[in-house]
Design a protein around this motif. Structure first.
Motif, PDB file in Angstrom:
ATOM      1  N   ALA A 151       0.833  -1.208   0.000  1.00 15.59           N
ATOM      2  CA  ALA A 151       0.000   0.000   0.000  1.00 15.59           C
ATOM      3  C   ALA A 151       0.864   1.253   0.000  1.00 15.59           C
ATOM      4  CB  ALA A 151      -0.929  -0.005   1.212  1.00 15.59           C
ATOM      5  N   LEU A 152       1.957   1.210   0.757  1.00 10.06           N
ATOM      6  CA  LEU A 152       2.870   2.352   0.819  1.00 10.06           C
ATOM      7  C   LEU A 152       3.488   2.617  -0.554  1.00 10.06           C
ATOM      8  CD1 LEU A 152       4.060   4.330   2.950  1.00 10.06           C
ATOM      9  CD2 LEU A 152       6.001   2.754   3.143  1.00 10.06           C
ATOM     10  N   LEU A 153       3.902   1.543  -1.221  1.00 11.71           N
ATOM     11  CA  LEU A 153       4.508   1.668  -2.544  1.00 11.71           C
ATOM     12  C   LEU A 153       3.504   2.235  -3.550  1.00 11.71           C
ATOM     13  CD1 LEU A 153       6.977   1.145  -4.344  1.00 11.71           C
ATOM     14  CD2 LEU A 153       6.056  -1.161  -4.777  1.00 11.71           C
ATOM     15  N   ILE A 154       2.277   1.700  -3.523  1.00 15.72           N
ATOM     16  CA  ILE A 154       1.235   2.179  -4.443  1.00 15.72           C
ATOM     17  C   ILE A 154       0.959   3.658  -4.203  1.00 15.72           C
ATOM     18  CG2 ILE A 154      -1.224   2.006  -5.000  1.00 15.72           C
ATOM     19  CD1 ILE A 154      -0.976  -1.009  -4.512  1.00 15.72           C
ATOM     20  N   PHE A 155       0.896   4.057  -2.937  1.00 18.20           N
ATOM     21  CA  PHE A 155       0.611   5.451  -2.603  1.00 18.20           C
ATOM     22  C   PHE A 155       1.653   6.383  -3.201  1.00 18.20           C
ATOM     23  CE2 PHE A 155       1.367   9.073   0.283  1.00 18.20           C
ATOM     24  CZ  PHE A 155       0.140   9.714   0.146  1.00 18.20           C
ATOM     25  N   TRP A 156       2.928   6.080  -3.016  1.00 19.39           N
ATOM     26  CA  TRP A 156       3.969   6.988  -3.476  1.00 19.39           C
ATOM     27  C   TRP A 156       4.142   6.966  -4.993  1.00 19.39           C
ATOM     28  CZ3 TRP A 156       5.280  10.994  -0.985  1.00 19.39           C
ATOM     29  CH2 TRP A 156       5.258  11.002   0.397  1.00 19.39           C
ATOM     30  N   ILE A 157       3.920   5.811  -5.598  1.00 22.07           N
ATOM     31  CA  ILE A 157       3.978   5.751  -7.067  1.00 22.07           C
ATOM     32  C   ILE A 157       2.858   6.598  -7.665  1.00 22.07           C
ATOM     33  CG2 ILE A 157       3.631   4.260  -9.075  1.00 22.07           C
ATOM     34  CD1 ILE A 157       5.141   2.072  -7.593  1.00 22.07           C
ATOM     35  N   ALA A 158       1.634   6.431  -7.141  1.00 23.48           N
ATOM     36  CA  ALA A 158       0.495   7.214  -7.643  1.00 23.48           C
ATOM     37  C   ALA A 158       0.736   8.700  -7.436  1.00 23.48           C
ATOM     38  CB  ALA A 158      -0.784   6.770  -6.943  1.00 23.48           C
TER      39      ALA A 158
ATOM     40  N   ALA B 249      -4.954   8.611 -17.105  1.00 27.34           N
ATOM     41  CA  ALA B 249      -4.762   7.691 -15.978  1.00 27.34           C
ATOM     42  C   ALA B 249      -5.002   8.364 -14.634  1.00 27.34           C
ATOM     43  CB  ALA B 249      -3.329   7.134 -16.009  1.00 27.34           C
ATOM     44  N   ALA B 250      -5.108   9.697 -14.614  1.00 21.75           N
ATOM     45  CA  ALA B 250      -5.189  10.435 -13.351  1.00 21.75           C
ATOM     46  C   ALA B 250      -6.333   9.989 -12.444  1.00 21.75           C
ATOM     47  CB  ALA B 250      -5.271  11.937 -13.614  1.00 21.75           C
ATOM     48  N   PRO B 251      -7.564   9.770 -12.941  1.00 18.88           N
ATOM     49  CA  PRO B 251      -8.643   9.353 -12.028  1.00 18.88           C
ATOM     50  C   PRO B 251      -8.327   8.055 -11.294  1.00 18.88           C
ATOM     51  CG  PRO B 251      -9.545  10.025 -14.145  1.00 18.88           C
ATOM     52  CD  PRO B 251      -8.073   9.951 -14.321  1.00 18.88           C
ATOM     53  N   TYR B 252      -7.697   7.127 -11.987  1.00 23.83           N
ATOM     54  CA  TYR B 252      -7.371   5.839 -11.370  1.00 23.83           C
ATOM     55  C   TYR B 252      -6.211   6.000 -10.385  1.00 23.83           C
ATOM     56  CZ  TYR B 252     -10.075   4.781 -15.494  1.00 23.83           C
ATOM     57  OH  TYR B 252     -11.059   4.782 -16.460  1.00 23.83           O
ATOM     58  N   LEU B 253      -5.287   6.891 -10.703  1.00 23.93           N
ATOM     59  CA  LEU B 253      -4.187   7.174  -9.775  1.00 23.93           C
ATOM     60  C   LEU B 253      -4.702   7.862  -8.516  1.00 23.93           C
ATOM     61  CD1 LEU B 253      -1.587   8.408 -12.404  1.00 23.93           C
ATOM     62  CD2 LEU B 253      -1.435   6.292 -11.074  1.00 23.93           C
ATOM     63  N   LEU B 254      -5.676   8.755  -8.678  1.00 24.56           N
ATOM     64  CA  LEU B 254      -6.279   9.425  -7.521  1.00 24.56           C
ATOM     65  C   LEU B 254      -6.977   8.406  -6.621  1.00 24.56           C
ATOM     66  CD1 LEU B 254      -7.728  12.559  -9.321  1.00 24.56           C
ATOM     67  CD2 LEU B 254      -5.940  12.580  -7.562  1.00 24.56           C
ATOM     68  N   LEU B 255      -7.694   7.478  -7.230  1.00 24.28           N
ATOM     69  CA  LEU B 255      -8.365   6.427  -6.453  1.00 24.28           C
ATOM     70  C   LEU B 255      -7.343   5.546  -5.742  1.00 24.28           C
ATOM     71  CD1 LEU B 255     -10.989   4.971  -5.693  1.00 24.28           C
ATOM     72  CD2 LEU B 255     -10.749   3.627  -7.790  1.00 24.28           C
ATOM     73  N   ALA B 256      -6.270   5.182  -6.453  1.00 24.89           N
ATOM     74  CA  ALA B 256      -5.226   4.350  -5.839  1.00 24.89           C
ATOM     75  C   ALA B 256      -4.571   5.079  -4.669  1.00 24.89           C
ATOM     76  CB  ALA B 256      -4.175   3.982  -6.883  1.00 24.89           C
ATOM     77  N   ALA B 257      -4.318   6.386  -4.832  1.00 28.74           N
ATOM     78  CA  ALA B 257      -3.702   7.157  -3.752  1.00 28.74           C
ATOM     79  C   ALA B 257      -4.623   7.244  -2.549  1.00 28.74           C
ATOM     80  CB  ALA B 257      -3.349   8.556  -4.253  1.00 28.74           C
ATOM     81  N   PHE B 258      -5.924   7.391  -2.786  1.00 26.30           N
ATOM     82  CA  PHE B 258      -6.877   7.507  -1.676  1.00 26.30           C
ATOM     83  C   PHE B 258      -6.997   6.186  -0.909  1.00 26.30           C
ATOM     84  CE2 PHE B 258     -11.057   7.578   0.309  1.00 26.30           C
ATOM     85  CZ  PHE B 258     -11.075   8.848   0.869  1.00 26.30           C
ATOM     86  N   VAL B 259      -7.192   5.091  -1.637  1.00 27.31           N
ATOM     87  CA  VAL B 259      -7.385   3.788  -0.983  1.00 27.31           C
ATOM     88  C   VAL B 259      -6.113   3.355  -0.256  1.00 27.31           C
ATOM     89  CG1 VAL B 259      -7.842   1.341  -1.380  1.00 27.31           C
ATOM     90  CG2 VAL B 259      -9.175   3.072  -2.600  1.00 27.31           C
ATOM     91  N   SER B 260      -4.965   3.475  -0.911  1.00 28.23           N
ATOM     92  CA  SER B 260      -3.711   3.057  -0.270  1.00 28.23           C
ATOM     93  C   SER B 260      -3.398   3.931   0.941  1.00 28.23           C
ATOM     94  CB  SER B 260      -2.560   3.099  -1.274  1.00 28.23           C
ATOM     95  OG  SER B 260      -2.400   4.404  -1.803  1.00 28.23           O
ATOM     96  N   ASN B 261      -3.715   5.223   0.855  1.00 28.80           N
ATOM     97  CA  ASN B 261      -3.506   6.120   1.989  1.00 28.80           C
ATOM     98  C   ASN B 261      -4.422   5.751   3.153  1.00 28.80           C
ATOM     99  OD1 ASN B 261      -3.230   9.780   2.255  1.00 28.80           O
ATOM    100  ND2 ASN B 261      -2.582   8.146   3.623  1.00 28.80           N
ATOM    101  N   ALA B 262      -5.636   5.331   2.842  1.00 32.99           N
ATOM    102  CA  ALA B 262      -6.562   4.895   3.896  1.00 32.99           C
ATOM    103  C   ALA B 262      -6.003   3.689   4.644  1.00 32.99           C
ATOM    104  CB  ALA B 262      -7.919   4.568   3.296  1.00 32.99           C
ATOM    105  N   ILE B 263      -5.353   2.795   3.917  1.00 33.46           N
ATOM    106  CA  ILE B 263      -4.805   1.573   4.524  1.00 33.46           C
ATOM    107  C   ILE B 263      -3.655   1.903   5.473  1.00 33.46           C
ATOM    108  CG2 ILE B 263      -3.566  -0.576   4.011  1.00 33.46           C
ATOM    109  CD1 ILE B 263      -5.196  -0.702   1.395  1.00 33.46           C
ATOM    110  N   ILE B 264      -2.838   2.889   5.110  1.00 33.78           N
ATOM    111  CA  ILE B 264      -1.658   3.206   5.921  1.00 33.78           C
ATOM    112  C   ILE B 264      -1.869   4.457   6.774  1.00 33.78           C
ATOM    113  CG2 ILE B 264      -0.065   2.114   4.298  1.00 33.78           C
ATOM    114  CD1 ILE B 264       0.566   4.867   3.160  1.00 33.78           C
ATOM    115  N   ALA B 265      -3.111   4.863   6.950  1.00 32.51           N
ATOM    116  CA  ALA B 265      -3.398   6.123   7.656  1.00 32.51           C
ATOM    117  C   ALA B 265      -2.915   6.116   9.101  1.00 32.51           C
ATOM    118  CB  ALA B 265      -4.899   6.415   7.611  1.00 32.51           C
ATOM    119  N   GLY B 266      -2.752   4.950   9.693  1.00 31.22           N
ATOM    120  CA  GLY B 266      -2.325   4.895  11.086  1.00 31.22           C
ATOM    121  C   GLY B 266      -0.823   4.930  11.277  1.00 31.22           C
TER     122      GLY B 266
END
Length: 379
Positions: A4-11, A296-313
């Protein structure tokens, strides 16, 4: 967690490059390159102005008068108007126009703008072809400014600048900002090498470089210049060659045009993959950064949101997730309360609006990849 961390920073990195990094990079590259001095033309070339019209009876006469008022030598200009299956008296108004330089062609049935342009250019006699739309108006010196760039033999096409009135709503103001960014990018792309595409309402090409385009082409103002760039010519941009548009970028009107434009980018991506190959195209990275990463931006925005939610803590990622929620909350306020034009809500609203159109455009393209029919200019 690490995935999730990797996906967040790549997006996040790709999104940063798309909306901030690439414009900044082009500005730096343009600054590093010495702008070539103006090169006077040995003699003024002949010019044919091309117009495609569909049911433009109420505007076509005034538009022709506007073009005829150009300060370019009148004996060197002529005009070709293609009436694309019009059901009103557009053709009759053009036919009766009291100037022998105006030539009217009629397509009995509606074939689309690309087909109209192919036919018009085939009938054009000018060394330089100027493309225009019916709705806009040219400044008196616009054509002369466009033509002046062709003193450089490596110039194959030149775009002018479209001036649009400011929007009155929050989301519309955000779209205004996007349009200013778009012109900023084109100006610096052109100074570095070539702009990716032209403004369809005002651009010029060397007539000998024109290649007919498929009749279902959606983005003629990108495909035609890119075909010229692939012939090793440069695509310029003149911010002082002005066309004026009476319509603003309000969401209700803009969503139709934007979905069509984005669907055209999908069409280009699948139809001209060779343009992304470095061995064939020197502009591959500009095309990727300027046009295709936005898809690709809408999908990257979704990936950044979901992955950030996973690592929010973890560490600061909770604050970053809170920042995302705040951003989308401000966008919702701007979309809901249309007359709040504060940048803190208009920029998020415009950003979300445009990315939503990219999502819708993808499904629109999948349902109907051949969109030859085109909207009347006033729609």
């Amino acid at each position: 967690m690490s995935t999730a961390l990797l996906i967040f920073w790549i997006a996040l990195a790709i999104l940063f490059h798309t909306y901030l990094g690439y414009p900044l990079l082009m500005a730096i590259l343009a600054w590093l390159r010495d702008e070539p001095p103006a090169k006077p033309l040995a003699e003024m070339p002949t010019v044919t102005v091309v117009l495609a019209a569909y049911n433009e009876s109420s505007r076509i006469v005034e538009r022709l008068r506007n073009l005829l008022a150009s300060d370019y030598p009148p004996e060197l200009m002529d005009f070709v108007v293609v009436c694309d299956g019009s059901t009103d008296d557009t053709a009759a108004r053009v036919h009766s126009f009291a100037d022998p330089r105006v030539k009217q062609l009629t397509q009995p049935r509606r074939l689309g703008k690309a087909a109209a342009l192919n036919r018009a250019v085939a009938q054009a006699t000018g060394e330089i072809i100027v493309f225009a739309d019916v709705r806009q108006r040219f400044a008196p010196d616009a054509i002369r400014r466009l033509v002046s760039h062709f003193g450089h033999l490596e110039t194959g096409a030149v775009s002018g600048e479209l001036v649009i009135d400011r929007a009155t709503t929050a989301a519309g103001s955000g779209v205004d900002s996007y349009w200013r960014l778009e012109k900023f990018i084109r100006r610096h792309e052109a100074r570095w090498d070539s702009a990716i595409g032209c403004t369809g309402a005002i651009y010029a090409i060397r007539g000998k470089l024109f290649q007919p385009i498929p009749e279902d082409t959606i983005l003629d103002d990108v495909v035609i210049p890119m075909q010229i760039a692939m012939q090793r010519y440069r695509i310029g941009f003149d911010p002082e060659a002005l066309a004026f548009d009476p319509q603003t970028l309000e969401p209700e009107r803009e969503q139709v045009r934007k979905r069509r434009t984005l669907a055209g980018n999908y069409q280009m991506l699948f139809r001209y993959p060779v343009w992304l190959l470095p061995v064939h195209s020197r502009l591959w990275w500009q095309l990727l950064s300027h046009k295709y990463l936005r898809l690709a931006a809408p999908y990257l925005l979704l990936a950044a949101f979901v992955s950030n939610a996973i690592i929010a803590g973890v560490n600061i990622y909770g604050l970053l997730f809170g920042g995302q929620i705040l951003f989308y909350g401000l966008a919702a306020v701007g979309l809901q309360f249309r007359h709040l034009k504060y940048r803190v809500v208009s920029l998020p609203a415009g950003f979300v609006f445009l990315n939503w159109q990219a999502l819708v455009a993808f499904w629109q393209y999948l349902r109907n990849p051949k969109q030859a029919a085109w909207q009347m200019a006033g729609k």
